[in-house]
Design an enzyme around this catalytic site. Structure first.
Site, mmCIF file in Angstrom:
data_model
loop_
_atom_site.group_PDB
_atom_site.id
_atom_site.type_symbol
_atom_site.label_atom_id
_atom_site.label_comp_id
_atom_site.label_asym_id
_atom_site.label_seq_id
_atom_site.Cartn_x
_atom_site.Cartn_y
_atom_site.Cartn_z
ATOM 1 N N TYR A 24 0.830 -1.202 0.000
ATOM 2 C CA TYR A 24 0.000 0.000 0.000
ATOM 3 C C TYR A 24 0.866 1.253 0.000
ATOM 4 O O TYR A 24 0.573 2.222 -0.697
ATOM 5 C CB TYR A 24 -0.938 0.008 1.216
ATOM 6 C CG TYR A 24 -1.933 1.142 1.124
ATOM 7 C CD1 TYR A 24 -3.117 0.982 0.415
ATOM 8 C CD2 TYR A 24 -1.656 2.387 1.682
ATOM 9 C CE1 TYR A 24 -4.009 2.020 0.282
ATOM 10 C CE2 TYR A 24 -2.543 3.438 1.543
ATOM 11 C CZ TYR A 24 -3.721 3.243 0.854
ATOM 12 O OH TYR A 24 -4.600 4.280 0.706
ATOM 13 N N PHE B 196 -7.176 21.638 -24.819
ATOM 14 C CA PHE B 196 -7.472 20.220 -24.880
ATOM 15 C C PHE B 196 -8.720 19.990 -24.028
ATOM 16 O O PHE B 196 -8.904 20.638 -22.994
ATOM 17 C CB PHE B 196 -6.312 19.325 -24.441
ATOM 18 C CG PHE B 196 -6.651 17.885 -24.683
ATOM 19 C CD1 PHE B 196 -6.724 17.391 -25.975
ATOM 20 C CD2 PHE B 196 -6.990 17.047 -23.643
ATOM 21 C CE1 PHE B 196 -7.129 16.080 -26.220
ATOM 22 C CE2 PHE B 196 -7.391 15.734 -23.887
ATOM 23 C CZ PHE B 196 -7.456 15.249 -25.177
ATOM 24 N N THR B 197 -9.557 19.062 -24.456
ATOM 25 C CA THR B 197 -10.893 18.896 -23.862
ATOM 26 C C THR B 197 -10.861 18.741 -22.345
ATOM 27 O O THR B 197 -11.473 19.518 -21.613
ATOM 28 C CB THR B 197 -11.576 17.668 -24.491
ATOM 29 O OG1 THR B 197 -10.687 16.550 -24.414
ATOM 30 C CG2 THR B 197 -11.929 17.910 -25.949
ATOM 31 N N ASP C 287 1.997 20.295 -20.648
ATOM 32 C CA ASP C 287 1.300 19.032 -20.879
ATOM 33 C C ASP C 287 2.268 18.159 -21.675
ATOM 34 O O ASP C 287 2.420 18.320 -22.887
ATOM 35 C CB ASP C 287 -0.019 19.262 -21.624
ATOM 36 C CG ASP C 287 -0.788 17.944 -21.811
ATOM 37 O OD1 ASP C 287 -0.152 16.866 -21.763
ATOM 38 O OD2 ASP C 287 -2.013 17.997 -22.003
ATOM 39 N N LYS D 100 0.293 7.623 -23.469
ATOM 40 C CA LYS D 100 0.721 7.930 -24.848
ATOM 41 C C LYS D 100 2.220 7.663 -24.981
ATOM 42 O O LYS D 100 2.623 6.516 -25.097
ATOM 43 C CB LYS D 100 0.369 9.382 -25.200
ATOM 44 C CG LYS D 100 -1.112 9.607 -25.474
ATOM 45 C CD LYS D 100 -1.933 9.748 -24.239
ATOM 46 C CE LYS D 100 -3.301 10.332 -24.488
ATOM 47 N NZ LYS D 100 -4.120 10.338 -23.288
ATOM 48 N N ARG E 127 -13.005 15.253 -34.031
ATOM 49 C CA ARG E 127 -12.326 16.325 -33.311
ATOM 50 C C ARG E 127 -12.778 17.651 -33.928
ATOM 51 O O ARG E 127 -12.037 18.323 -34.615
ATOM 52 C CB ARG E 127 -10.794 16.196 -33.410
ATOM 53 C CG ARG E 127 -10.229 14.906 -32.864
ATOM 54 C CD ARG E 127 -9.953 14.910 -31.364
ATOM 55 N NE ARG E 127 -11.132 14.862 -30.540
ATOM 56 C CZ ARG E 127 -11.086 14.835 -29.196
ATOM 57 N NH1 ARG E 127 -9.937 14.852 -28.566
ATOM 58 N NH2 ARG E 127 -12.182 14.798 -28.492
ATOM 59 N N PHE F 146 -18.687 14.622 -26.386
ATOM 60 C CA PHE F 146 -18.286 13.761 -27.506
ATOM 61 C C PHE F 146 -18.195 12.294 -27.106
ATOM 62 O O PHE F 146 -18.373 11.413 -27.930
ATOM 63 C CB PHE F 146 -16.936 14.237 -28.068
ATOM 64 C CG PHE F 146 -15.888 14.425 -27.014
ATOM 65 C CD1 PHE F 146 -15.776 15.632 -26.352
ATOM 66 C CD2 PHE F 146 -15.046 13.395 -26.638
ATOM 67 C CE1 PHE F 146 -14.830 15.814 -25.352
ATOM 68 C CE2 PHE F 146 -14.105 13.559 -25.638
ATOM 69 C CZ PHE F 146 -13.996 14.777 -24.996
HETATM 70 C C1 P70 Z 1 -6.608 11.107 -26.772
HETATM 71 C C2 P70 Z 1 -6.492 10.961 -25.268
HETATM 72 C C3 P70 Z 1 -5.678 12.460 -23.566
HETATM 73 C C4 P70 Z 1 -4.934 13.650 -23.164
HETATM 74 C C5 P70 Z 1 -4.169 14.378 -24.110
HETATM 75 C C6 P70 Z 1 -3.500 15.543 -23.707
HETATM 76 C C7 P70 Z 1 -2.696 16.332 -24.679
HETATM 77 C C8 P70 Z 1 -4.304 15.262 -21.524
HETATM 78 C C9 P70 Z 1 -5.003 14.114 -21.857
HETATM 79 C C10 P70 Z 1 -5.811 13.417 -20.799
HETATM 80 C C11 P70 Z 1 -7.772 10.495 -24.589
HETATM 81 C C12 P70 Z 1 -8.909 11.406 -24.813
HETATM 82 C C13 P70 Z 1 -9.227 12.366 -23.870
HETATM 83 C C14 P70 Z 1 -10.260 13.240 -24.109
HETATM 84 C C15 P70 Z 1 -10.960 13.180 -25.302
HETATM 85 C C16 P70 Z 1 -10.683 12.193 -26.220
HETATM 86 C C17 P70 Z 1 -9.662 11.314 -25.975
HETATM 87 N N1 P70 Z 1 -5.943 12.177 -24.757
HETATM 88 N N2 P70 Z 1 -3.598 15.946 -22.434
HETATM 89 O O1 P70 Z 1 -7.177 10.198 -27.375
HETATM 90 O O2 P70 Z 1 -5.169 12.260 -20.419
HETATM 91 O O3 P70 Z 1 -6.790 10.458 -21.099
HETATM 92 O O4 P70 Z 1 -4.890 9.993 -19.534
HETATM 93 O O5 P70 Z 1 -6.821 11.337 -18.778
HETATM 94 O O6 P70 Z 1 -4.067 13.975 -25.381
HETATM 95 O O7 P70 Z 1 -6.112 12.089 -27.338
HETATM 96 P P1 P70 Z 1 -5.971 10.937 -19.950
#
Ligand code: P70
Length: 462
Positions: free
Chosen positions: A76, A128-129, A219, A262, A386, A453
């Site tokens: 743990y 980013f979303t 990021d 990634k 996207r 989305f």
């Molecule tokens: C994708 C994934 C995640 C991501 C990223 C960047 C530049 C942070 C994150 C979050 C998964 C994804 C996320 C949201 C919408 C669609 C797809 N990207 N910053 O496919 O990381 O997913 O580990 O929480 O690309 O691009 P995590």
């Protein structure tokens, strides 16, 4: 003089284990996409042939990573693997302090809650979303300061991830540095099409932020891919290693959020890394509330070991060259067919320009969503929207945001598919391209409130 003979390159690995793929008929796919509400996120992966939804958590781990999984210390507290991961982050990124999280958005959450106050402004090189949503949930507002070229899919600027310094200066003048907890800098900017930021630009951003005492948070999700483009394109970096370039990028920033799913070649994991002790301490206090103890943060010991090894692999030149090279291979095939894609070809995927692909569709009929569904129908290839669906609604006005980029992302998992798979994908896109005039638009029939989305549902219009 004879012409030098063409020398092909190949993947720097061989395949030790395979996972059979299911083939489907068009009739089966018609049922599957209808049941999925024309949203590729809602398809069952069983019904997908070549899965280019995302490069996130979908990469193939190496034999060394799998061996590391067997060395998981599932205590743990104080797992050996945490210390390995901490050492790897210090060595490869150079940040001092590590807060492990279950994935990238876990790190974004802790950071946003710690640094952002109601009414703050966070400038960044394109949204980013998940990142923007966490900024907004903490009371902040994201402001885009990326160069204009990034919003034009046809502009071949080599560093479309660069910050427009005049835009950043304007934000600082408008709101004052005390309202800016940090500038958010992404490498290999995802929503722009996997476009890199140059080191020359990042040095200037650092100088400007230093003048005003503003932090930069990075990021780092795809920093190794960005480093590869710097080595290829930026004067003065051709002889530097990927590891050296990654260290230089991180050295210009004060900390990072990371989705290890990634670059770091794992199926799950992430972290926050910080140089400042006080910010680190505050985030470490929060991690135990939302993620897990500060020495695992939601990851199993074995997962942390796989991340530590994956980070080392991510900066190996042969790996990153083949990774980005495979994306380029797919992109160039599509260009040969005349398909409109975002240029330059990006790091982690090829982005179809859905506005140019389907000019008959109004953006409110979701061209990228419709195109992704059509591609699935044609061949079982799964891509990701996207565009206007991903951009969501403005929290103040409640109106749909209309991004200039309306894209379909063909995202390539690392070390998973062969060039032959890329050929099949390109041929399917070409088929849809040839029949593009028949593609109809969609209307949204179910809209979730956050990150719509992922779960929105659609129907074909009339
Ligand atoms: C994708 C994934 C995640 C991501 C990223 C960047 C530049 C942070 C994150 C979050 C998964 C994804 C996320 C949201 C919408 C669609 C797809 N990207 N910053 O496919 O990381 O997913 O580990 O929480 O690309 O691009 P995590």
């Amino acid at each position: 003089m004879t012409e030098p003979r063409r020398r092909s390159w190949a993947e720097p690995f061989k395949i030790k284990m395979v996972e059979p793929l299911k083939m489907t008929t068009r009739e089966e796919r018609e049922v599957a996409i209808r049941e999925a509400g024309y949203n590729t996120f809602l398809l069952r992966s069983e019904d997908v042939y070549i899965d280019l939804l995302t490069d996130s958590g979908t990469s193939a781990m190496s034999d060394r990573q799998w061996a590391g999984m067997m060395l998981g210390d599932e205590a743990y507290a104080g797992s050996r693997n945490f210390y390995h991961l901490e050492a790897a982050v210090r060595e490869i990124y150079g940040y001092k302090h590590l807060v492990p999280t279950h994935q990238g958005r876990g790190a974004e959450h802790l950071l946003s809650q710690t640094l952002i106050k109601q009414g703050d402004v966070i400038p960044g090189n394109m949204y980013f979303t998940t990142t923007r949503l966490h900024q907004e949930l903490a009371g902040g507002r994201f402001v885009d300061v990326i160069i204009d070229e990034a919003h034009d899919p046809t502009d071949a600027h080599p560093f479309k991830g660069d910050v427009d310094l005049a835009k950043l200066r304007q934000v600082i003048d408008d709101v004052g540095p005390e309202r800016i907890p940090y500038v958010c800098i992404a490498t290999a900017v995802n929503m722009a099409g996997g476009q890199p930021i140059s080191l020359a630009n990042l040095h200037k951003v650092r100088a400007l932020c230093n003048d005003h005492g503003i932090r930069i948070i990075h990021d780092a999700t795809r920093v190794a891919e960005n480093a590869y483009f710097i080595k290829e394109r930026e004067p003065g970096y051709a002889d530097k290693s990927i590891a050296e370039i990654v260290l230089e990028i991180c050295g210009l920033t004060d900390g990072c959020t990371m989705s290890a799913k990634k670059d770091a070649l794992v199926n799950i994991g992430g972290f926050l890394a910080l140089d400042e002790w006080e910010v680190f301490e505050a985030c470490r206090n929060l991690v135990v509330v939302y993620e897990g103890l500060h020495t695992y943060g939601g990851m199993a010991g074995r997962d942390m070991e796989a991340v530590a090894i994956g980070l080392q692999e991510s900066v190996q030149f042969d790996h990153i060259k083949a990774r980005v090279g495979q994306v380029k291979y797919l992109g160039e095939k599509l260009q040969d067919y005349g398909v409109p894609i975002v240029v330059p070809i990006g790091s982690h995927g090829v982005f179809l320009d859905a506005k140019a692909f389907l000019p008959q569709l109004d953006q409110d009929h979701y061209p990228a969503q419709a195109l992704a569904a059509e591609l699935y129908l044609d061949s079982g290839v799964r891509a990701m929207e996207r565009g206007v669906v991903s951009a969501g609604r403005d929290p103040e006005t409640g109106e749909n945001r209309h991004p200039s980029l309306e894209l379909v992302r063909l995202t390539v998992p690392r070390r998973v598919y062969t060039q032959a798979h890329m050929d099949v994908v390109a041929e399917s896109v070409a088929e849809v391209w040839d029949n593009r005039e028949e593609v109809r638009g969609l209307q949204m029939v179910y809209e979730p409130s956050d990150l719509r989305f992922f779960q929105a549902r659609f129907e074909p219009v009339g």
